[in-house]
Design an enzyme around this catalytic site. Structure first.
Site, PDB file in Angstrom:
ATOM      1  CD  GLU A   1      -5.009  -3.859  71.820  1.00  0.00           C
ATOM      2  OE1 GLU A   1      -6.147  -4.220  72.154  1.00  0.00           O
ATOM      3  OE2 GLU A   1      -4.127  -4.662  71.442  1.00  0.00           O
TER       4      GLU A   1
ATOM      5  NE  ARG B   1      -7.611  -4.788  74.578  1.00  0.00           N
ATOM      6  CZ  ARG B   1      -6.768  -5.353  75.418  1.00  0.00           C
ATOM      7  NH1 ARG B   1      -7.041  -5.421  76.701  1.00  0.00           N
ATOM      8  NH2 ARG B   1      -5.605  -5.840  74.990  1.00  0.00           N
TER       9      ARG B   1
ATOM     10  CG  ASP C   1      -4.183 -11.027  64.224  1.00  0.00           C
ATOM     11  OD1 ASP C   1      -3.954  -9.833  63.981  1.00  0.00           O
ATOM     12  OD2 ASP C   1      -4.307 -11.478  65.380  1.00  0.00           O
TER      13      ASP C   1
ATOM     14  CD  GLU D   1      -6.344 -14.831  69.590  1.00  0.00           C
ATOM     15  OE1 GLU D   1      -6.475 -13.583  69.593  1.00  0.00           O
ATOM     16  OE2 GLU D   1      -5.849 -15.462  70.558  1.00  0.00           O
TER      17      GLU D   1
END
Length: 564
Positions: A108, A112, A248, A362
């Site tokens: 993360e 980010r 993913d 998404e």
């Protein structure tokens, strides 16, 4: 035999198609949506990480580094908000510090914070973007490098796959878990690769590439990867293979790392991985979760994170199955007004315990990518419906709220930073494209690759053609003041020659002379001279199917650099 799945109930017919003028109006509405959330974050939550949009307060949710502001930087640039973009860049340059006793998520924090800083730096430092910040001296890049160095201890494992968490001061704790997700270990290549190519410190790109190789080495004989792995032993602790949760963006970054960084090894891995997914996970139009070793179905589940896949297929040039899968995913949204975290395909109902919608982007991302590829107005209709759901059901007093249950539409007092970094961004880009495509992404100085957090990274020679531009005397690498005294062409060349030895061990298919002359670009055979259409449109998102890996990176992408 394919699993027999229950059909979804019919959905209401779509309203009249969105016109160009309505697209512009919807784009303005999305802009207002952004500022409703962003202004309230700045008013009630900043400098904490995230906004609590119901109570109009803030919280430190990730690492106490003004997360939402960093994640929203390139959206401010996309909107052309020079004043607030400059103000944010200057404030962060003077006040942001990472030397805090905080244990943070490697994944993360990379996607980010590191990605947000790099994207904003590349906009703020370049006059051709139209958003150059006055008196900017690479402060965001220096912060990014400092953060990258603080994350590096996470990669000190026998497999090269990083720990899931790292302390920004003390490194990895002795009691840190040795298990991480596949996405967590394999979704670092864009940010770390760009950081290396901007600073000249090749360690960042090296460790992220090694992590991907470590995961790839443990794939099953079917070519599938599991969801969680032990970073010390390389043993899979969760052997469910899917394209959603925990996996993913591993697939996403295999292709995007090739597109942005030009490393053919990633293209090879993506081709092999994509084939395995389509062979063993694809139950047209859905994707199932199976055991990575036997391909036996484990979960007949639509996971909301799977919705990025049609957009990735557009980049890979496989549009037809992307259209069918997007249509199936969208029927779930239409039924509930949102996509639940899990939808059981066998029972055609929301999966117990996975009833929420945390403002995920998404499906919107894939809608944008498919509209960009096809210009089918149906995707603008989808975007209008999605916008209506967010406005009518998720909007709250100081921002936009998580939806606890997609059937009751109960709200929760939380707004992830990715709502501004991705959800709003892809909606805005969709309607901007429908209105003519006036943004820096559609009409700027470079083609861009989006990170998994929605940060756009430019395909400049400095980033995408390192091997072509850093290995000869007088190259830009030796002249760039950021790199002066840090990087030499000899060092870069030695590193790349070492990688080439590794790449030669990979069984790339050989290319004949004719394949170098004619490539399939977005479904059309074109010669090198025809890589741009009559309107000068570039083919950044060209098909990788049938592209010869030995052709130069930029020619493969259908781009021209400079004068012939």
């Amino acid at each position: 035999m394919l699993l027999q799945l229950l059909p979804l109930a019919s959905v209401p017919a779509a309203a009249a198609s969105v016109s160009r003028d309505e697209s512009a109006e919807l784009r303005d509405e999305v802009k207002e949506m952004f500022y409703h959330a962003f202004d309230n974050y700045m008013r009630h939550a900043f400098p904490l990480d995230e906004l609590r949009p119901m109570s109009c307060t803030g919280e430190d949710s990730l690492g106490s580094y003004s997360l939402t502001l960093i994640d929203a930087l390139d959206m401010l640039a996309l909107l052309g908000d020079r004043a607030r973009f400059s103000e944010a860049v200057n404030w962060l340059g003077k006040n942001l510090q990472f030397g805090k006793n905080k244990t943070v998520s490697v994944f993360e924090t990379t996607i980010r914070v590191l990605g947000g800083l790099l994207s904003a730096h590349l906009v703020a430092s370049d006059a051709s973007t139209g958003m150059q910040v006055d008196a900017y001296h690479n402060e965001l890049l220096h912060l990014a490098e400092d953060l990258g160095r603080r994350i590096l201890p996470a990669f000190e494992t026998p497999t090269g796959i990083p720990y899931g968490s790292v302390n920004l001061v003390y490194g990895v704790s002795q009691d840190e878990s040795q298990v991480t997700s596949t996405a967590g270990g394999g979704t670092l290549t864009l940010e770390f690769g760009v950081l290396s190519r901007l600073t000249g410190n090749l360690e960042f790109e090296k460790v992220s590439r090694t992590a991907v190789r470590g995961l790839w080495a443990q794939r099953s004989h079917l070519g599938l990867v599991g969801a969680h792995i032990n970073v010390f032993t390389g043993e899979w602790t969760h052997k469910d293979a899917g394209i959603g949760t925990s996996v993913d963006s591993f697939y996403e970054y295999l292709l995007k790392a090739y597109l942005l960084l030009g490393d053919e090894e990633y293209l090879y891995m993506f081709r092999e991985a994509y084939k395995s997914v389509m062979d063993y996970l694809h139950n047209d139009p859905w994707y199932l979760e199976v055991n990575m070793n036997s391909a036996i179905v484990v979960w007949p589940l639509f996971n909301s994170l799977q919705a990025f896949w049609p957009g990735l297929q557009v980049l890979a040039g496989d549009v037809e199955p992307a259209v069918r899968t997007h249509k199936a995913f969208y029927t779930v949204w239409k039924r509930y007004g949102f996509t639940p975290e899990g939808f059981n395909l066998a029972t055609s109902s929301v999966q117990p315990g996975q009833r929420s919608y945390p403002l995920r982007p998404e499906l919107i991302e894939s809608t944008y990518m498919l509209y960009k590829a096809t210009h089918d107005p149906m995707y603008l209709d989808c975007g209008r419906d999605i916008l209506a759901s967010l406005q009518n059901l998720a909007k709250c007093s100081c921002g936009y709220c998580h939806i606890v249950d997609v059937e009751s539409h109960e709200q929760d007092d939380h707004m992830e930073s990715f709502f501004l970094a991705e959800t709003v961004k892809y909606l805005w880009l969709l309607f901007d494209l429908g209105a003519g495509g006036e943004s820096i992404v559609e009409n700027g100085p470079y083609p861009y690759v989006f990170s998994t957090e929605g940060h756009f990274l430019p395909m400049t020679p400095e980033i995408s053609l390192l091997s072509d531009h850093c290995t000869y005397p007088g190259s830009y690498c030796q002249k760039d003041p950021v790199l002066e005294g840090v990087q030499s062409s000899r060092r870069v060349k030695a590193e790349m020659e070492a990688d080439e030895i590794v790449n030669q061990k990979v069984n790339f298919s050989l290319c004949n002379d004719s394949s170098l002359e004619v490539q399939r670009v977005q479904g059309t055979d074109q010669t090198e001279e025809d890589f741009q259409d009559s309107e000068g449109q570039d083919f950044t998102e060209s098909s990788v199917k049938g592209v010869c890996p030995k052709l130069s990176h930029w020619r493969q992408l259908g781009l021209k650099l400079g004068a012939d």
